[in-house]
Design a protein around this motif. Structure first.
Motif, short mmCIF file in Angstrom:
data_model
loop_
_atom_site.label_atom_id
_atom_site.label_comp_id
_atom_site.label_asym_id
_atom_site.label_seq_id
_atom_site.Cartn_x
_atom_site.Cartn_y
_atom_site.Cartn_z
N ILE A 56 0.83 -1.29 0.04
CA ILE A 56 0.34 0.07 0.05
C ILE A 56 0.86 1.27 0.09
N LEU A 57 2.04 1.32 0.87
CA LEU A 57 2.64 2.36 1.10
C LEU A 57 3.63 2.67 -0.48
N ILE A 58 4.03 1.71 -1.11
CA ILE A 58 5.08 1.77 -2.15
C ILE A 58 4.26 2.11 -3.16
N LEU A 59 2.91 1.43 -3.45
CA LEU A 59 2.08 2.13 -4.79
C LEU A 59 1.41 3.61 -4.33
N GLY A 60 1.02 3.81 -3.12
CA GLY A 60 0.54 4.89 -2.69
C GLY A 60 1.21 6.27 -2.98
N LEU A 61 2.55 5.81 -2.28
CA LEU A 61 3.50 6.85 -2.40
C LEU A 61 3.89 7.31 -3.87
#
Length: 240
Positions: A56-61
């Motif tokens: 989530i963090l990788i794709l979201g950022l």
């Protein structure tokens, strides 16, 4: 009854002397809605697929930076196209006035005739408009080409869109960045509130009540979120 403007002589004079300033609120709303929807769609899709918070963090950022910049660049380019178009037609009219003043004066006459002027009033109005080249050109731009002479700055439009995209797009990621328990539920709640707030701001451009516009934007965001979660859930076996 309270009106939107002061209609006293001094009030009118002050308002007209100030002039009309470009409004960048639409750029904020545009970026905010897209930022919240696309980022939460990533969150919902990843959660629906049963993947880890790191994904989530990788794709979201990545979405915040890449899509935010892309939207800013698109808005900058689109707004600059309007500015360039206005400048092009301004030069065309300036050239026409220089080389065919009688024909351009006749265009002004017919434009004003279409507004209901006739006789001596028409002659006086034509003389007044054509006595100033700036007024003459602006009249042609608005009434002949249907252009607005009050355009937004492309750079400010792009920056406003990107800032709003990152601001509202960060909301769904915040609970995961902070490592909160029930991060998805918190992200969903915060994002739905953000959708509603953006909708209430958007109501400034419509006749709809603020709560109606807020609920409308909330419904759009909720539908996008449910769609993303559903897609993630349906394909989770493919990425397990």
């Amino acid at each position: 009854m309270q009106l939107e403007h002061d209609h006293s002589i001094d009030g009118i004079r002050t308002r007209l002397a100030t002039g009309t300033r470009p409004n960048y609120l639409r750029d904020w709303v545009y970026g905010g809605i897209d930022g919240a929807i696309t980022t939460f769609a990533i969150v919902a899709g990843v959660v629906g697929a049963g993947l880890s918070a790191n994904v989530i963090l990788i794709l979201g950022l990545a979405n915040l930076l890449a899509d935010g910049f892309s939207m800013a660049a698109s808005n900058y380019t689109g707004t600059k196209t309007e500015v360039d178009e206005l400048a092009r037609y301004r030069e065309i009219e300036k050239r026409h006035i220089r080389h065919a003043p009688d024909g351009e004066r006749e265009e002004i006459r017919q434009i004003l005739q279409g507004k209901g002027l006739e006789g001596a009033a028409l002659d006086d109005a034509v003389a007044a408009v054509t006595s100033s080249e700036e007024t003459w050109i602006n009249t042609m731009l608005v009434d002949e080409y249907g252009l607005s002479t009050n355009l937004r700055s492309p750079l400010k439009s792009g920056l406003a869109t990107m800032a709003s995209f990152i601001l509202f797009g960060s909301i769904p990621l915040a609970p995961f960045l902070l490592g909160l328990a029930d991060a998805f539920v918190i992200a969903l709640t915060m994002t739905l509130i953000a959708f509603f707030l953006i909708g209430t701001i958007k109501s400034r451009w419509s006749l709809a009540q603020w709560w109606h516009s807020g609920l409308e934007t909330l419904a759009i965001g909720l539908a996008a979120s449910m769609l993303a979660y559903g897609v993630g859930y349906l394909v989770k076996d493919l990425v397990a």
